[in-house]
Write a protein that holds these residues in place. Sequence first.
Motif, PDB file in Angstrom:
ATOM      1  N   GLN A 137       4.383   0.646 -81.797  1.00 22.18           N
ATOM      2  CA  GLN A 137       2.981   1.072 -81.699  1.00 22.18           C
ATOM      3  C   GLN A 137       2.546   1.185 -80.240  1.00 22.18           C
ATOM      4  OE1 GLN A 137       1.371  -2.105 -84.037  1.00 22.18           O
ATOM      5  NE2 GLN A 137       1.210  -0.865 -85.915  1.00 22.18           N
ATOM      6  N   ARG A 138       2.997   0.246 -79.408  1.00 19.05           N
ATOM      7  CA  ARG A 138       2.652   0.299 -77.991  1.00 19.05           C
ATOM      8  C   ARG A 138       3.225   1.561 -77.341  1.00 19.05           C
ATOM      9  NH1 ARG A 138       0.935  -3.296 -74.243  1.00 19.05           N
ATOM     10  NH2 ARG A 138       0.970  -4.962 -75.806  1.00 19.05           N
ATOM     11  N   GLU A 139       4.490   1.883 -77.666  1.00 18.62           N
ATOM     12  CA  GLU A 139       5.110   3.079 -77.096  1.00 18.62           C
ATOM     13  C   GLU A 139       4.380   4.338 -77.537  1.00 18.62           C
ATOM     14  OE1 GLU A 139       9.117   2.810 -78.394  1.00 18.62           O
ATOM     15  OE2 GLU A 139       9.707   1.322 -76.862  1.00 18.62           O
ATOM     16  N   LEU A 140       3.963   4.394 -78.799  1.00 15.37           N
ATOM     17  CA  LEU A 140       3.237   5.562 -79.276  1.00 15.37           C
ATOM     18  C   LEU A 140       1.909   5.720 -78.550  1.00 15.37           C
ATOM     19  CD1 LEU A 140       3.889   5.266 -83.130  1.00 15.37           C
ATOM     20  CD2 LEU A 140       4.761   7.033 -81.582  1.00 15.37           C
ATOM     21  N   LEU A 141       1.202   4.603 -78.323  1.00  9.77           N
ATOM     22  CA  LEU A 141      -0.066   4.675 -77.602  1.00  9.77           C
ATOM     23  C   LEU A 141       0.151   5.091 -76.155  1.00  9.77           C
ATOM     24  CD1 LEU A 141      -2.208   1.643 -78.868  1.00  9.77           C
ATOM     25  CD2 LEU A 141      -2.689   4.073 -79.119  1.00  9.77           C
ATOM     26  N   GLU A 142       1.227   4.619 -75.535  1.00  9.99           N
ATOM     27  CA  GLU A 142       1.521   5.015 -74.161  1.00  9.99           C
ATOM     28  C   GLU A 142       1.812   6.506 -74.077  1.00  9.99           C
ATOM     29  OE1 GLU A 142       4.720   2.421 -73.188  1.00  9.99           O
ATOM     30  OE2 GLU A 142       3.404   0.765 -72.555  1.00  9.99           O
ATOM     31  N   GLN A 143       2.531   7.025 -75.088  1.00  7.77           N
ATOM     32  CA  GLN A 143       2.805   8.462 -75.121  1.00  7.77           C
ATOM     33  C   GLN A 143       1.507   9.254 -75.277  1.00  7.77           C
ATOM     34  OE1 GLN A 143       5.769   9.442 -78.077  1.00  7.77           O
ATOM     35  NE2 GLN A 143       7.072   7.709 -77.481  1.00  7.77           N
ATOM     36  N   LEU A 144       0.608   8.764 -76.164  1.00  7.74           N
ATOM     37  CA  LEU A 144      -0.672   9.444 -76.374  1.00  7.74           C
ATOM     38  C   LEU A 144      -1.495   9.419 -75.096  1.00  7.74           C
ATOM     39  CD1 LEU A 144      -2.788  10.769 -78.223  1.00  7.74           C
ATOM     40  CD2 LEU A 144      -3.543   8.471 -78.850  1.00  7.74           C
ATOM     41  N   ASP A 145      -1.533   8.275 -74.423  1.00  7.59           N
ATOM     42  CA  ASP A 145      -2.318   8.154 -73.196  1.00  7.59           C
ATOM     43  C   ASP A 145      -1.755   9.060 -72.110  1.00  7.59           C
ATOM     44  OD1 ASP A 145      -4.408   6.783 -71.585  1.00  7.59           O
ATOM     45  OD2 ASP A 145      -2.666   6.065 -70.455  1.00  7.59           O
ATOM     46  N   ALA A 146      -0.425   9.138 -72.006  1.00 12.46           N
ATOM     47  CA  ALA A 146       0.186   9.989 -70.995  1.00 12.46           C
ATOM     48  C   ALA A 146      -0.149  11.446 -71.250  1.00 12.46           C
ATOM     49  CB  ALA A 146       1.710   9.773 -70.990  1.00 12.46           C
ATOM     50  N   SER A 147      -0.234  11.830 -72.506  1.00 10.34           N
ATOM     51  CA  SER A 147      -0.538  13.232 -72.828  1.00 10.34           C
ATOM     52  C   SER A 147      -1.973  13.600 -72.479  1.00 10.34           C
ATOM     53  CB  SER A 147      -0.292  13.484 -74.314  1.00 10.34           C
ATOM     54  OG  SER A 147      -1.265  12.825 -75.115  1.00 10.34           O
ATOM     55  N   MET A 148      -2.817  12.585 -72.251  1.00  6.43           N
ATOM     56  CA  MET A 148      -4.228  12.848 -71.930  1.00  6.43           C
ATOM     57  C   MET A 148      -4.535  12.678 -70.455  1.00  6.43           C
ATOM     58  SD  MET A 148      -6.211  11.070 -75.120  1.00  6.43           S
ATOM     59  CE  MET A 148      -5.985  11.669 -76.800  1.00  6.43           C
TER      60      MET A 148
END
Length: 280
Positions: free
Chosen positions: A241-252
């Motif tokens: 879940q942390r990795e997915l949130l980091e990916q989402l944040d990086a995309s923004m």
Amino acid sequence: MFGDIFADIFGGGGRPRRGSDLRYLLDLDLEEAVFGCDKTIEVPGIVACDGCKGSGSADGRSKTCPTCRGQGRVRMQNGIFSVQQACPQCRGSGRVVETPCAQCHGEGHVERTRRLEVRIPAGVDSGDRIRLSGQGEAGPAGLPAGDLYVEVRVREHAIFQRDGDDLHCEVPVRIAQAALGAEIAVPTLDGEVSLSVPPETQSGQAIRMRGRGVRSVRSGRAGDLICRIVVETPVQLTREQRELLEQLDASMCDDDAAQHSPRAHSFLDGVKSFWSRVTS
């Protein structure tokens, strides 16, 4: 105040007409206030004597007061003024009993705690008063009782806060629900209903559900339920879940970041402008 003073000095004022009014504070749950209920209350006070029916006389007979000669008031000299006041023997009634009642000793009333049934109408709020005619303190011998005023005080509720006929509550939602929109079950006083959370909803945004509040005791109109959205930050994340949130944040965080977080972007622009003015 001046009316009372001149009445005493110059002989105005009349005999007491009835007993004193009483006030009783009644605590209610929100549901009881909204839908109405029947409550049993215990009221300590002065009530008419059962033995003499409030007359103060053991045999029901009375005679003209010999002190005031039935006038209920006596005149007393106070310096240059001639002052009238209630007769101390008959207490302003103009009559005295011949044979005092053994239960109340001629007073016509006794102290007692009474149990009364009170019907609470639907929609009452804190500060509203319900009048129970003739349930106040007993009057002087032979005179009617006063009234009892039951004042409502509504307890705090675990979910809802009341503002007039409107109800307010906080509705927690997940980040994805706030961003993408969702249908969420929310409580009302009539049961669960579905709340439509539109996409891109921000924390603190209020959604009004019309007619889901309190029906007014006076107008009969129903208020609204106002749901304040609270976006919850996820906790106790797994590694995935942390990795997915980091990916989402990086995309923004690309060149289009401002369109994804307009408030954050405007805040940062404001901070830069502030420091620019301070340091210039």
